[in-house]
Design a protein around this motif. Structure first.
Motif, PDB file in Angstrom:
ATOM      1  N   ASP A 468      39.633  40.268  33.224  1.00  0.00           N
ATOM      2  CA  ASP A 468      40.227  41.093  33.895  1.00  0.00           C
ATOM      3  C   ASP A 468      39.188  41.787  34.993  1.00  0.00           C
ATOM      4  N   ALA A 469      38.255  40.915  35.358  1.00  0.00           N
ATOM      5  CA  ALA A 469      37.219  41.709  36.183  1.00  0.00           C
ATOM      6  C   ALA A 469      36.394  40.266  37.014  1.00  0.00           C
ATOM      7  N   VAL A 470      35.707  40.774  38.145  1.00  0.00           N
ATOM      8  CA  VAL A 470      34.526  39.859  38.693  1.00  0.00           C
ATOM      9  C   VAL A 470      33.473  40.632  38.700  1.00  0.00           C
ATOM     10  N   VAL A 471      32.322  40.365  37.979  1.00  0.00           N
ATOM     11  CA  VAL A 471      31.100  40.895  37.854  1.00  0.00           C
ATOM     12  C   VAL A 471      30.138  40.279  38.874  1.00  0.00           C
ATOM     13  N   THR A 472      29.601  41.194  39.656  1.00  0.00           N
ATOM     14  CA  THR A 472      28.571  40.795  40.720  1.00  0.00           C
ATOM     15  C   THR A 472      27.307  40.795  39.860  1.00  0.00           C
ATOM     16  N   ALA A 473      26.183  40.019  40.574  1.00  0.00           N
ATOM     17  CA  ALA A 473      24.986  40.083  40.379  1.00  0.00           C
ATOM     18  C   ALA A 473      24.219  41.366  40.126  1.00  0.00           C
ATOM     19  N   ASP A 474      24.790  42.365  40.764  1.00  0.00           N
ATOM     20  CA  ASP A 474      23.872  43.701  40.657  1.00  0.00           C
ATOM     21  C   ASP A 474      24.527  44.642  39.309  1.00  0.00           C
ATOM     22  N   GLY A 475      25.214  43.902  38.524  1.00  0.00           N
ATOM     23  CA  GLY A 475      26.009  44.463  37.257  1.00  0.00           C
ATOM     24  C   GLY A 475      27.467  45.018  37.514  1.00  0.00           C
ATOM     25  N   THR A 476      27.783  45.411  38.764  1.00  0.00           N
ATOM     26  CA  THR A 476      29.008  46.053  39.167  1.00  0.00           C
ATOM     27  C   THR A 476      30.031  45.217  38.597  1.00  0.00           C
ATOM     28  N   ARG A 477      31.161  45.916  37.829  1.00  0.00           N
ATOM     29  CA  ARG A 477      32.436  45.214  37.438  1.00  0.00           C
ATOM     30  C   ARG A 477      33.498  45.707  38.054  1.00  0.00           C
ATOM     31  N   HIS A 478      34.256  44.635  38.866  1.00  0.00           N
ATOM     32  CA  HIS A 478      35.341  44.703  39.879  1.00  0.00           C
ATOM     33  C   HIS A 478      36.657  44.429  39.133  1.00  0.00           C
ATOM     34  N   GLU A 479      37.403  45.540  38.718  1.00  0.00           N
ATOM     35  CA  GLU A 479      38.761  45.046  37.850  1.00  0.00           C
ATOM     36  C   GLU A 479      39.403  44.472  39.014  1.00  0.00           C
ATOM     37  N   VAL A 480      40.281  43.596  38.679  1.00  0.00           N
ATOM     38  CA  VAL A 480      41.269  42.929  39.353  1.00  0.00           C
ATOM     39  C   VAL A 480      42.352  42.471  38.677  1.00  0.00           C
ATOM     40  N   ASP A 481      43.619  42.282  39.381  1.00  0.00           N
ATOM     41  CA  ASP A 481      44.731  41.782  38.685  1.00  0.00           C
ATOM     42  C   ASP A 481      45.011  40.179  39.094  1.00  0.00           C
ATOM     43  N   ILE A 482      44.571  40.101  40.376  1.00  0.00           N
ATOM     44  CA  ILE A 482      44.726  38.565  40.909  1.00  0.00           C
ATOM     45  C   ILE A 482      43.652  38.129  41.421  1.00  0.00           C
ATOM     46  N   LEU A 483      43.181  36.821  41.418  1.00  0.00           N
ATOM     47  CA  LEU A 483      42.342  36.210  41.970  1.00  0.00           C
ATOM     48  C   LEU A 483      42.522  35.226  42.697  1.00  0.00           C
ATOM     49  N   VAL A 484      42.124  35.123  44.167  1.00  0.00           N
ATOM     50  CA  VAL A 484      42.497  34.179  45.011  1.00  0.00           C
ATOM     51  C   VAL A 484      41.357  33.412  45.195  1.00  0.00           C
ATOM     52  N   VAL A 485      41.041  32.184  45.035  1.00  0.00           N
ATOM     53  CA  VAL A 485      39.979  31.308  45.518  1.00  0.00           C
ATOM     54  C   VAL A 485      39.965  30.770  46.771  1.00  0.00           C
ATOM     55  N   CYS A 486      39.148  30.945  47.741  1.00  0.00           N
ATOM     56  CA  CYS A 486      39.325  30.523  49.333  1.00  0.00           C
ATOM     57  C   CYS A 486      37.886  29.901  49.255  1.00  0.00           C
ATOM     58  N   THR A 487      37.691  28.840  48.666  1.00  0.00           N
ATOM     59  CA  THR A 487      36.285  27.926  48.868  1.00  0.00           C
ATOM     60  C   THR A 487      36.533  26.668  49.650  1.00  0.00           C
ATOM     61  N   GLY A 488      37.356  26.664  50.138  1.00  0.00           N
ATOM     62  CA  GLY A 488      37.846  25.349  50.858  1.00  0.00           C
ATOM     63  C   GLY A 488      38.220  24.039  50.128  1.00  0.00           C
ATOM     64  N   PHE A 489      37.695  22.769  50.716  1.00  0.00           N
ATOM     65  CA  PHE A 489      38.037  21.855  50.024  1.00  0.00           C
ATOM     66  C   PHE A 489      36.845  20.768  50.140  1.00  0.00           C
ATOM     67  N   ASP A 490      37.015  19.818  49.184  1.00  0.00           N
ATOM     68  CA  ASP A 490      35.977  18.805  48.925  1.00  0.00           C
ATOM     69  C   ASP A 490      35.777  17.636  50.290  1.00  0.00           C
ATOM     70  N   ALA A 491      35.338  18.577  51.504  1.00  0.00           N
ATOM     71  CA  ALA A 491      35.520  17.478  52.558  1.00  0.00           C
ATOM     72  C   ALA A 491      34.056  16.710  52.588  1.00  0.00           C
ATOM     73  N   ILE A 492      33.187  16.552  51.559  1.00  0.00           N
ATOM     74  CA  ILE A 492      32.018  16.038  51.660  1.00  0.00           C
ATOM     75  C   ILE A 492      32.203  14.364  51.111  1.00  0.00           C
TER      76      ILE A 492
END
Length: 654
Positions: A468-492
């Motif tokens: 239920d969360a995204v945890v960043t490198a500094d240890g912060t826990r970001h609670e979220v309900d929906i996760l949208v991945v916008c990392t593009g396409f395999d253009a290589i």
């Protein structure tokens, strides 16, 4: 009064209503075609330089000159409507160059002339109907993979040449990326009057159309040109294998019910494109997230984000459209970005095309074609020179040359203005690399959205995903309900959606293993005879332009090769790009890239593979590439003629 007269009078009243809002430089070009009077190319009517990406409707001309042009245009247009033929329907190359120069207020290379002539429909080689110039033997068959923008264009042109073909489409409708990408805010960042086929004009309701209108356009075009009969929907290509003895391809396909069969093809054209396979990030725990988690290209139908805590991973083109579109609906919106993005002002974002402009574009001869040409000039190659690295430039950390530095100053001022009172956010959104070092995006309200109280930009890296969360490198826990991945396409890893096996049983992955994807003109690669790619390696338009125009150019090139091979050698034939030609071209591509911004020290972008080789964008100007495809033909290929033999399109079914 009869009905015909009433209709004409109504039409003229509509013209009178529209002319005050006309784009004067475009109207001048219409006037020249209709009257043939070259005085309209005189200095009195010289338009001024276009600044930025504005349409420059006045042309910078004094009000009295604008009024003179409108009055003369009205007279000429009404005369045409009443039956008078245009005096200058097909200007020569020199005239076209001068016409474009007068209308854009800049020097235009002579090389632009033949290209403009083709786009205006004056070049016989670019006619849709080519049956009278193509000798197609019985049984000759082409398979096209994909019915997106490229595949649809290929099908229309193959039909026009009288060439039997089958289009394999994995979805249940045409459109490709526009069918699949249904996320909020999806739309073009190129004006849709040039993000459309030169042979299929449309009555656009917006200057930059949203996804629904763009998709509807491609569906309508498939009906207009009657090519749906060639398309096999809900069918995937599993593999394509070259048969050296028969000089043809065996294409194994699988339909929605899991039934497979093998199609025989004399030629295979891949139209799967660059942005075809979504790329998911390798983040620990991503699969453990319990809420909706999806790539932007797979946005769930009916997803309700209202009142939800939404996280967006990535901040590329898709994220820049999604975030402003949903920010006002969600409770909290957190954007996790690895790097910051430059975005250009986008004054016409979601602005409708006025009824007066739509009338002129739809009803007045030569108006839309010339409006397209001016847009193409604005968006094609104007920044190309500014993307060349100046080795003597003293500030490479912020720009690559003086002009690029001026661009940076302009973009920084724009970002500061958009942030308003929230200048504290400047370090969070201001890129630390030269403008255009990554794909230049168009601002859909991204920077203003960042100032909202419910929006947060996070630059810390993601350590892991929890249910239920995204945890960043500094240890912060970001609670979220929906996760949208916008990392593009395999253009290589181009052509990764199916297995391609060429001569001697060698796959394209093996052929490209050492250097990465490469092809001659981005279209053909040694070891894969009678196989052509559309939107192949090094053909993405990193510096600007319309991908639709590029695809039309590539389709024209491929069709010319096929036609010449048929006319000169008959069928079956084998055409394979010469290794020396292929290698010399790709050396030229990489040498050009070595002088451009995408290889600038410290730059990272999706244009380059793990070896640092640029595999996605084209380093050449649009007009240079257009001429390359016109100058080069079968002489660049090894051509062999086989023994005619009867074959069936379908080999087997399982």
């Amino acid at each position: 009064m009869n009905s015909a007269t009433d209709t004409l009078d109504t039409w003229i009243r509509s013209l009178d209503h529209a002319l005050p809002d006309a784009n004067v430089p475009t109207l001048l070009m219409t006037l020249l075609h209709l009257t043939g009077d070259t005085r309209w190319l005189g200095d009195r009517y010289q338009c001024t330089h276009i600044r930025g990406i504005d349409d420059h409707d006045s042309g910078g001309l004094p009000p009295d000159v604008q009024a003179e042009v409108r009055e003369a245009a009205r007279e000429a247009i009404v005369a045409w409507k009443r039956g008078r033929a245009p005096v200058l329907p097909a200007p020569d190359i020199e005239q076209l160059v001068e016409m474009l120069r007068r209308s854009v207020g800049e020097e235009v290379p002579h090389a632009y002339g033949p290209m403009v002539s083709a786009w205006l429909g004056n070049d016989p080689a670019w006619r849709i109907d080519q049956r009278d110039s193509t000798c197609v033997p019985p049984g000759f068959h082409v398979v096209v993979i994909g019915a997106g923008v490229a595949g649809l264009c290929a099908s229309i042109r193959l039909q026009g040449a009288g060439i039997a073909h089958t289009v394999i489409e994995k979805n249940n409708e045409v459109g490709g990326t526009w069918y699949e990408n249904r996320y909020p805010g999806a739309g073009v960042d190129t004006p849709n009057h040039i993000y459309s086929y030169s042979f299929a004009q449309a009555d656009w309701t917006r200057y930059f159309a949203l996804r629904e209108e763009i998709q509807a356009y491609f569906v309508e075009v498939s009906h207009r040109f009657g090519v749906r009969q060639y398309i096999r929907f809900n069918t995937r290509v599993a593999s394509a294998t070259y048969n050296e003895a028969g000089m043809d391809w065996s294409v194994r396909v699988c339909d929605g019910q899991g039934r497979s069969e093998v199609l025989h093809a004399n030629v295979v054209i891949s139209a799967v494109g660059l942005l075809n396979v979504p790329k998911m990030p390798d983040i620990k725990g991503l699969s453990s997230f319990q809420g909706p988690c999806f790539h932007s290209a797979r946005w769930p139908e009916g997803l309700d984000v209202r009142g939800k805590r939404v996280a967006v991973i990535g901040n590329g083109a898709s994220a820049m459209q999604i975030v402003p579109a949903i920010a006002s609906q969600v409770a909290q919106l957190t954007v996790f970005q690895r790097s910051k993005q430059w975005a250009a002002p986008f004054d016409r974002f979601q602005k409708p095309v006025p009824a007066s402009a739509r009338f002129l574009l739809k009803e007045v001869p030569y108006y839309q074609p010339w409006y397209r040409q001016r847009l193409a000039w604005i968006f094609n190659d104007r920044v190309h020179a500014s993307l060349q690295i100046d080795p003597e430039w003293p500030h490479p950390e912020r720009a690559i040359n003086r002009r690029n530095d001026r661009h940076r100053e302009m973009f920084v001022k724009y970002i500061q203005a958009e942030l308003g009172e929230r200048q504290d956010l400047l370090p969070e959104v201001l890129p630390d690399y030269p403008p255009f070092g990554k794909r230049m995006l168009m601002d859909n309200g991204w920077f203003r959205t960042a100032t909202r109280e419910n929006v947060r930009i996070v630059n810390d890296g993601i350590a892991r995903i929890e249910p239920d969360a995204v945890v960043t490198a500094d240890g912060t826990r970001h609670e979220v309900d929906i996760l949208v991945v916008c990392t593009g396409f395999d253009a290589i890893n181009l052509l990764s959606s199916f297995e391609l096996v060429g001569r001697d049983g060698r796959t394209v992955r093996e052929a490209w293993d050492a250097q990465g994807a490469q092809a001659y003109l981005g279209v053909a690669t040694p070891g894969f005879p009678n196989f052509f790619m559309l939107a192949g390696p090094n053909t993405a338009l990193g510096h600007g332009g319309s991908v639709v125009a590029l695809l039309e150019t590539q389709v024209q090139y491929v069709l010319t090769l096929i036609r010449d091979a048929l006319n000169q050698h008959g069928a079956p034939f084998e055409i394979e790009v010469r290794r020396d030609v292929h290698d010399a071209y790709n050396l030229r591509v990489q040498e050009a890239h070595a002088r451009m911004i995408w290889t600038h020290k410290g730059m990272t972008n999706w244009y380059r593979n793990k070896r640092g080789r640029v595999v996605a964008p084209m380093p050449f100007r649009n007009d240079d590439y257009w001429h390359m495809t016109r100058r080069h033909g079968l002489a660049d290929y090894q051509v062999r003629r086989g023994t005619p033999a009867a074959s069936n399109v379908v080999e087997a079914a399982t």
